[in-house]
Design a protein around this motif. Structure first.
Motif, mmCIF file in Angstrom:
data_model
loop_
_atom_site.group_PDB
_atom_site.id
_atom_site.type_symbol
_atom_site.label_atom_id
_atom_site.label_comp_id
_atom_site.label_asym_id
_atom_site.label_seq_id
_atom_site.Cartn_x
_atom_site.Cartn_y
_atom_site.Cartn_z
ATOM 1 N N ASP A 105 50.355 47.827 50.079
ATOM 2 C CA ASP A 105 49.832 48.909 49.221
ATOM 3 C C ASP A 105 49.481 48.369 47.844
ATOM 4 N N HIS A 107 48.793 45.254 47.006
ATOM 5 C CA HIS A 107 47.613 44.377 47.123
ATOM 6 C C HIS A 107 46.332 45.199 47.192
ATOM 7 N N THR A 108 46.364 46.273 48.019
ATOM 8 C CA THR A 108 45.176 47.118 48.161
ATOM 9 C C THR A 108 44.815 47.729 46.803
ATOM 10 N N GLY A 109 45.842 48.250 46.119
ATOM 11 C CA GLY A 109 45.615 48.891 44.816
ATOM 12 C C GLY A 109 44.993 47.936 43.797
ATOM 13 N N TYR A 110 45.391 46.683 43.823
ATOM 14 C CA TYR A 110 44.906 45.706 42.829
ATOM 15 C C TYR A 110 43.824 44.779 43.402
ATOM 16 N N HIS A 111 43.309 45.093 44.587
ATOM 17 C CA HIS A 111 42.264 44.287 45.252
ATOM 18 C C HIS A 111 42.669 42.810 45.382
ATOM 19 N N ILE A 112 43.933 42.598 45.723
ATOM 20 C CA ILE A 112 44.416 41.222 45.966
ATOM 21 C C ILE A 112 44.373 40.995 47.475
ATOM 22 N N PRO A 113 43.795 39.866 47.937
ATOM 23 C CA PRO A 113 43.772 39.635 49.393
ATOM 24 C C PRO A 113 45.195 39.478 49.947
ATOM 25 N N ASN A 114 45.343 39.778 51.231
ATOM 26 C CA ASN A 114 46.647 39.616 51.897
ATOM 27 C C ASN A 114 46.709 38.284 52.631
#
Lengths: 236, 236
Positions: A105, A107-114
């Motif tokens: 969540d 990562h998605t919020g901050y546009h960080i890849p997983n």
């Protein structure tokens, strides 16, 4: 000479204390230095990740793994301890998946890849293997229609996979360590020292659990194996 | 059903291949992306540190630890394999100490303080314990004047300490991981991916070694224990 049972309980108390300290340290670290907790896809949601993973995938998992080693349980029906073992591991799995949700969540919020770091690779493998292991354990050991031959075949694989998953979970924790900048002593340095101590506690907890698992004298014997206790190699 | 011996050699070949790959990967990483090697207190001297530690404290150590598990050695006199075990571990200790010199020299040259990170704490404990274990092993198992009672007392402690030191050595390797910045793909990102693969190889090597160590069927039995092989718990 200290008896094997007294020695076990000494190790067991140490294991419980170290586990408790791991949970206290990881919670205090995230409260005191990293702003506390929330569930809003912010940094504060990320902070749940280390707390849930250490509590679930290290401490609860480790305690579930050594459950059958407690001599007090040997005289009791195994079925009830299987249920406790499965329930502890289900809680551990639940916390781990919640811990993964926290980081995904964020990562998605901050546009960080997983999934680009060693930590994430080892971590995701650990949780996937753990899920497969739990389901296979349920089918193999708790389902009444599982044939005895299958159980016998599955048991050493289950025990070995269980240990491997625990080692992978320790490896995940340690592969995320951020090494502090060198002294002089600053707030960051104190935080890093504290986080280092958490790492030491996790390593110590892991060593005690693996030590308990590797001692053949502390294995619950199955019917027909009672006579082999005194012949176990490596204990003399 | 695959026989226990065939299964051992399958694991053993895997262990040898993974160990070799660890050495190749750590050497290539430091040659290709980190400028290669020198012994002049510069960054290039530092590069010896990961190569020597992975080669000595992980790969050589792991291979020495499982030496007695090789079924081929069981029919031979134990004394000669004790000497091979001690010699492999002495080489491992020598490389580890050289690896420590590399990093301490580099720190001195660049005025960087020593021993402030989790990696350094776990690492230095590993080498100190390893040194004590080697000396105690020499006195206890190779000295002709060591009494039988002392050997019997020391053996399980030596085996457990040996495993603990190996786990600490894996923990040291993983606690130094620098997690890469996320993609896009840059030279740094490719390097980080490569280093991640090295981490995966080290974890896999560790799991295979610990798997071999934990399988009771692959233990060399001492005189008088032959009859206990079929009764070992956890193997059925």
């Amino acid at each position: 000479m200290i008896s094997s049972t007294v020695l076990f309980y000494g190790n067991y108390v140490l294991c419980l204390c170290l586990g408790l300290l791991c949970v206290v340290f990881v919670s205090y670290w995230n409260t005191e230095w990293r702003g506390g907790f929330a569930w809003d896809a912010s940094f504060l949601q990320f902070n749940w990740h280390p707390v849930l993973m250490v509590t679930g995938l290290v401490v609860l998992y480790g305690n579930a793994a050594i459950l059958y080693r407690i001599p007090f349980t040997w005289s009791q029906r195994k079925q009830r301890w299987k249920l406790v073992h499965a329930a502890l591991l289900l809680s551990s799995l639940f916390l781990s998946i919640l811990g993964l949700c926290a980081v995904f969540d964020f990562h998605t919020g901050y546009h960080i890849p997983n999934l680009y770091s060693l930590h994430s690779w080892v971590g995701i493998c650990t949780v996937v293997l753990f899920t497969a292991q739990w389901v296979l354990g349920l089918v193999g050991f708790l389902s009444p229609c599982s044939p005895l031959g299958f159980r016998k075949l599955l048991k050493p694989v289950h025990a070995w996979m269980g240990m491997a998953i625990f080692i992978l979970s320790l490896a995940s924790c340690l592969s995320v360590t951020r090494n502090a900048d060198p002294p002089p002593i600053t707030t960051n340095y104190i935080e890093a020292l504290f986080a280092n101590f958490l790492g030491v506690l996790i390593v110590a907890f892991g060593l005690v659990v693996l030590g308990i698992l590797s001692n053949q004298r502390w294995k619950r014997l199955e019917p027909g194996q009672e006579s082999s206790r005194s012949l176990l190699p490596g204990d003399n």
